[in-house]
Design an enzyme around this catalytic site. Structure first.
Site, PDB file in Angstrom:
ATOM      1  N   ASN A 102      -0.511  -1.642  -7.518  1.00 15.82           N
ATOM      2  CA  ASN A 102      -1.814  -0.739  -7.434  1.00 15.82           C
ATOM      3  C   ASN A 102      -1.471   0.384  -6.412  1.00 15.82           C
ATOM      4  OD1 ASN A 102      -1.992  -2.866  -6.005  1.00 15.82           O
ATOM      5  ND2 ASN A 102      -4.245  -3.123  -6.089  1.00 15.82           N
ATOM      6  N   ARG A 132       0.911  -1.063  -0.023  1.00 14.91           N
ATOM      7  CA  ARG A 132      -0.123  -0.110   0.132  1.00 14.91           C
ATOM      8  C   ARG A 132       0.924   1.339   0.053  1.00 14.91           C
ATOM      9  NH1 ARG A 132      -4.338  -2.380  -1.745  1.00 14.91           N
ATOM     10  NH2 ARG A 132      -5.777  -3.683  -0.183  1.00 14.91           N
ATOM     11  N   ASP A 176      -1.892 -12.938  -1.232  1.00  8.78           N
ATOM     12  CA  ASP A 176      -2.689 -11.752  -1.750  1.00  8.78           C
ATOM     13  C   ASP A 176      -3.147 -10.702  -0.633  1.00  8.78           C
ATOM     14  OD1 ASP A 176      -4.174 -10.011  -3.552  1.00  8.78           O
ATOM     15  OD2 ASP A 176      -5.767 -11.064  -3.796  1.00  8.78           O
TER      16      ASP A 176
END
Length: 423
Positions: free
Chosen positions: A93, A63, A302
């Site tokens: 991401n 993150r 994940d």
């Protein structure tokens, strides 16, 4: 410091044997019974706990940069160490998306400063993960585990072909999140019995396996090293099994939650919501069979932390993603190895040997190798309490579950980065 880990159990030829492990100058120098504690070494009594090579997780979300209210590289890699991992691969991401060398450098600088385990980021496949133009793959190649647009499937067949051709030229892996947006139709859990009985919109299995089928054709055509992320359906397993038989250069991963739960275990709670979703009993059984016959190469968590608020909105409105680094080994050991469904040496292959071989990092537990190792007390049980996680994420479907296998210590390059009872 130099150490002798006394009274360890090491896995050899599918069986545990007693041994001591000597670590000097960051490397394993000997694995043998009754080693003498030489001057300058610190002895640690492991009381017959198991020593494994530090695990490799090729699919995590740390993150940072961009979303440090969910997780940071520091907290995420501490969680990895707490779970026995020596190597992790964070997905792109982020903000900025690592789609250029400059954007990737922003992430690498934080990794260099804060990571406590080996951290190998992915670069994005496309600019901004938007699927419209290739990212700067060549410029990022020296510093990446491979390329992925994880969180989004590459919708265009031609764009994926172009990415595979470039990855082939560069000798890098394409790690694909396979999801056909045209088939999602607003779904957020598996399109199965639970969704039907409780009035939820479902995600069909074809949204995953249809894009895998497309990509396998492209991988066969281009010769690209292709890796499929977080497979969850029986059709995905069979497609990959057949592609391997044809000689396609493909590997794949699944996650612990897909191997333990089915959609009938869902609760009206955001901690059961992830993408792809937990699917049917037939899918779970196919995944377990894939572990045994080699169709599935590795298990990845994940690990996808979100804030409490983002995960507090129930199945329909909570953010997709659960945390998993700190529970993965004990979940798999408790639910697959202890009942005799999976041999211990196969679990270690899935969590270390196979990802290490495919991605090029990870070290065996052997003399002369870097001392990247982890220690688990396999007889100790604990109850999963997310408030004790080192991760900032708290959403896990395993909360409240009693598991066997407690991580006592993780060592990276001969340095203890996690030890039970110490900060």
């Amino acid at each position: 410091m130099d150490y002798i880990l006394k009274n360890a159990m090491v896995l050899e030829d599918s069986r545990f044997r007693p041994a001591d492990v000597a670590v000097q100058s960051g490397r394993i120098v000997s694995i043998a019974e009754d080693l003498e504690c030489l001057p300058g070494f610190t002895a640690i009594d492991l009381h017959n706990a198991a020593v494994f090579p530090g695990f490799v997780d090729v699919h995590v979300h740390l993150r940072e940069p961009g979303f440090s209210y969910k997780e940071t590289i520091r907290t995420g890699t501490l969680a990895a160490a707490h779970g026995g991992y020596a190597h992790v691969c964070p997905m792109p991401n982020l903000n900025p998306v690592p789609d250029t060398a400059e954007h990737l450098r922003a992430q690498l600088d934080i990794i260099d400063r804060d990571a406590v385990v080996h951290t190998h980021p992915y670069g994005a496949i496309t600019l901004g993960e938007k699927g419209e133009a290739l990212a700067e793959l060549e410029a990022m190649t020296p510093h990446t585990a491979g390329f992925s647009d994880d969180g989004r499937g590459v919708q265009s067949r031609e764009m994926m072909r172009a990415a595979m051709l470039e990855a082939k030229r560069l000798g890098k892996i394409i790690a694909a999140h396979c999801e056909d947006n045209a088939l999602l139709r607003g779904g957020y859990i598996h399109d199965g019995q639970y969704a039907e009985e409780h009035g939820h919109r479902g995600i069909c299995s074809e949204s995953e396996w249809g894009q895998i089928a497309r990509d396998l054709e492209l991988a066969e055509e281009t010769g690209c090293k292709y890796h499929v992320c977080h497979i969850s359906t029986k059709e995905s397993v069979e497609l990959i099994r057949r592609a391997k038989a044809r000689g396609v250069d493909v590997t794949c991963e699944t996650g612990p939650h897909y191997l333990v739960f089915t959609d009938m275990d869902l609760q009206e709670d955001g901690r059961f919501k992830m993408n792809p979703p937990i699917r049917s009993e037939a899918d779970r059984q196919a995944l377990r069979e894939g572990l045994l016959d080699g169709a599935i190469d590795m298990i990845a968590t994940d690990h996808a932390p979100h804030s409490r608020e983002e995960k507090s909105r129930g199945l329909e409105k909570s953010a997709m993603g659960v945390v998993g680094l700190e529970t993965a080994f004990s979940v798999l050991y408790t639910h697959l190895v202890r009942p005799g469904l999976l041999p211990m040496d196969r679990l270690i292959a899935l969590m270390h040997d196979n990802p290490a071989r495919r991605f090029g990092f990870g070290t065996p537990l052997a003399a002369g190798q870097p001392a990247d190792l982890t220690v688990f007390d396999l007889d100790a049980a604990y109850t999963v309490d997310p408030e004790k996680f080192l991760s900032m994420g708290r959403a896990t479907p395993f909360a409240g579950m009693t598991l066997y296998g407690v991580c006592r210590m993780t060592m990276i390059g001969g340095n203890i980065v996690w030890q039970e009872g110490e900060a």
